[in-house]
Design a protein around this motif. Sequence first.
Motif, short mmCIF file in Angstrom:
data_model
loop_
_atom_site.label_atom_id
_atom_site.label_comp_id
_atom_site.label_asym_id
_atom_site.label_seq_id
_atom_site.Cartn_x
_atom_site.Cartn_y
_atom_site.Cartn_z
N LEU A 87 0.83 -1.20 0.00
CA LEU A 87 0.00 0.00 0.00
C LEU A 87 0.86 1.26 0.00
CD1 LEU A 87 -2.72 -1.04 2.64
CD2 LEU A 87 -2.85 -1.22 0.13
N GLY A 88 0.41 2.28 -0.71
CA GLY A 88 1.12 3.55 -0.70
C GLY A 88 1.41 4.05 -2.11
N GLU A 89 2.24 5.08 -2.15
CA GLU A 89 2.59 5.67 -3.45
C GLU A 89 4.02 5.31 -3.78
OE1 GLU A 89 1.14 9.69 -4.37
OE2 GLU A 89 3.18 10.15 -5.03
N TRP A 90 4.24 4.86 -5.00
CA TRP A 90 5.55 4.39 -5.43
C TRP A 90 5.99 5.11 -6.70
CZ3 TRP A 90 7.74 0.39 -2.45
CH2 TRP A 90 6.87 -0.24 -1.55
N PHE A 141 11.49 -5.10 -16.22
CA PHE A 141 11.97 -5.02 -14.85
C PHE A 141 11.60 -3.65 -14.30
CE2 PHE A 141 15.69 -3.89 -12.01
CZ PHE A 141 15.39 -4.79 -11.00
N SER A 142 10.99 -3.62 -13.14
CA SER A 142 10.63 -2.36 -12.49
C SER A 142 11.27 -2.27 -11.12
CB SER A 142 9.11 -2.27 -12.28
OG SER A 142 8.42 -2.42 -13.49
N SER A 143 11.81 -1.08 -10.83
CA SER A 143 12.27 -0.75 -9.48
C SER A 143 11.24 0.23 -8.93
CB SER A 143 13.63 -0.06 -9.51
OG SER A 143 14.59 -0.87 -10.15
N GLU A 144 10.65 -0.09 -7.80
CA GLU A 144 9.60 0.74 -7.25
C GLU A 144 10.03 1.27 -5.88
OE1 GLU A 144 6.14 -1.67 -9.75
OE2 GLU A 144 6.17 -1.91 -7.58
N VAL A 145 10.19 2.58 -5.80
CA VAL A 145 10.68 3.22 -4.57
C VAL A 145 9.51 3.95 -3.91
CG1 VAL A 145 12.25 4.97 -3.64
CG2 VAL A 145 12.98 3.55 -5.58
N ARG A 146 9.30 3.68 -2.63
CA ARG A 146 8.18 4.31 -1.92
C ARG A 146 8.39 5.81 -1.79
NH1 ARG A 146 4.38 2.15 1.31
NH2 ARG A 146 5.51 0.18 1.64
N ASN A 159 10.71 -0.19 1.68
CA ASN A 159 10.46 0.94 0.80
C ASN A 159 10.97 0.76 -0.64
OD1 ASN A 159 9.25 2.42 2.91
ND2 ASN A 159 11.31 2.84 3.72
N LEU A 160 11.30 -0.45 -0.98
CA LEU A 160 11.82 -0.74 -2.32
C LEU A 160 11.34 -2.11 -2.75
CD1 LEU A 160 13.78 -0.22 -4.71
CD2 LEU A 160 15.62 -1.14 -3.28
N ARG A 161 10.60 -2.14 -3.86
CA ARG A 161 10.22 -3.46 -4.37
C ARG A 161 10.58 -3.58 -5.84
NH1 ARG A 161 3.70 -4.49 -4.56
NH2 ARG A 161 3.55 -3.61 -6.65
N PHE A 162 10.76 -4.81 -6.27
CA PHE A 162 11.14 -5.10 -7.64
C PHE A 162 10.09 -5.99 -8.27
CE2 PHE A 162 15.39 -4.53 -5.60
CZ PHE A 162 15.74 -3.39 -6.30
N ARG A 163 9.99 -5.85 -9.58
CA ARG A 163 8.98 -6.60 -10.32
C ARG A 163 9.60 -7.04 -11.64
NH1 ARG A 163 3.11 -5.04 -11.06
NH2 ARG A 163 3.44 -3.48 -9.43
N GLU A 223 -4.06 1.35 -3.06
CA GLU A 223 -4.93 1.67 -1.92
C GLU A 223 -5.79 0.47 -1.58
OE1 GLU A 223 -6.79 5.89 -3.02
OE2 GLU A 223 -6.44 4.58 -4.75
N SER A 224 -6.00 0.25 -0.31
CA SER A 224 -6.86 -0.87 0.07
C SER A 224 -8.32 -0.50 -0.16
CB SER A 224 -6.64 -1.25 1.53
OG SER A 224 -7.14 -0.24 2.37
#
Lengths: 175, 175
Positions: B11-14, B165-170, B144-148, B38-39
Motif C-alpha cells: 500500500l502507498g505511493e511508489w 523489470f521495475s524498481s519501485e521506490v516508496r 520501501n523498495l520493491r522489484f517486479r 490503496e486498500s
Amino acid sequence: MDIETFVERSLGEWRSQRSAHHLAFAHFEEVLSTINIESMSVDAPGVLELCQRYEVSPDSIVSPFRMSWKGESDWDEEQVIEGSTILVPVPTGAMTGKLLREQGYAETMESMGTYTLTDDGTFILTTAYERAAAEEKIWFATPNLRFRVSLIKTSSGKGVTTASFSSEVRRSASS
Amino acid sequence: MDIETFVERSLGEWRSQRSAHHLAFAHFEEVLSTINIESMSVDAPGVLELCQRYEVSPDSIVSPFRMSWKGESDWDEEQVIEGSTILVPVPTGAMTGKLLREQGYAETMESMGTYTLTDDGTFILTTAYERAAAEEKIWFATPNLRFRVSLIKTSSGKGVTTASFSSEVRRSASS
C-alpha cells in the motif's frame, strides 16, 4: 539443480540486454553486449592461482569457467566495454558454496562471494566489498534464455543504490 | 508472508522505473511512472461486481485493492499512460490463490490469474490470456523498495517475447 548443472547450462555465447536503474536519481542506463562463458579445466594455471590466493584446495573446486564480455553503453557510444574473468565454484553443500573471482583485466575486483541455489533453480550470489555489497540472482526461463537481477547495496546491506536487469539470449551455434 | 501481509506492505505511493526488453529485436523501452496502491473494503461495489462475474463468494476474498498509475514512455513523450484497476485476491491455501483483475479504464484486460508466495517472500502471478501468457514476480528488497519482473510469453508458455523489470521506490508520506 546443482552448481555443475548450472554452469553447464550457462556455457556458450549470449546476447545480453542490460538495463540499470540508478535509484536516487531515477536514471536509466542501457547496455547491449555479448557474453561468452567457457568451461576451464580444474588444473588450468589461472584457476590454480586463484585457489592458492584464497587458500582453497584444488580438490574442493568444481566447474571453473571463464566469462568474457564485450559491449557498448548508451552514454558513450565510443566506449567499448570489454573484459574477462575466471570464476571458480567451491561447493560447501549440495546447494551452497563460495565463488572465487579473478580480478580479470577490466572493471572487476577480485572477490570471494557466497552462493545458494534455490529449489526453483535460481542462483543467488552475495559478495561483500569494502564499501559496498552486491547481490546477484540468475535464473533460466528456458534453456536459451536467462535473466539476471543485480543489486549494488551500501556496505551495511540495508540500502540499494543501483538495480540492474539483464535478459540473456543464447546465440545459436550456427550464427 | 501471506497475501494479506504482501498487500499491506504494498500500500502507498511508489515511483516506478521500468525497463522493457523486446527480445527479438533487442529493443529497449523505458518508463517512469507513479503507482498508487490503496486498500478497498470487501463490500465496495467494484469488488462485489468482480466477485459476481467470476462466481466467487465475497466471503472467500481478502485484501482487495485498487492500483492506479500515471507515467510517460520514452518513445512518445506526449503520451501520458494512465490507468486504474481493482485487484481481488482469493486464497486457496496459505501461500496460494487466485487473483481477479478488473478490466479498468485503460490497457488492462479483465483476468483471473494464479498466485504463489514463495518461502523467501516473492509473489509469483501467472495469467493465461487467449493469445499469450504473463508471469509476474514481485519482491521487496526493503520495506520501501520493491522489484517486479514481468514476462510476456507465447500462449504455449515456451517462448518469452518481452521481459521487463521495475524498481519501485516508496514516496515518503511527507513529499
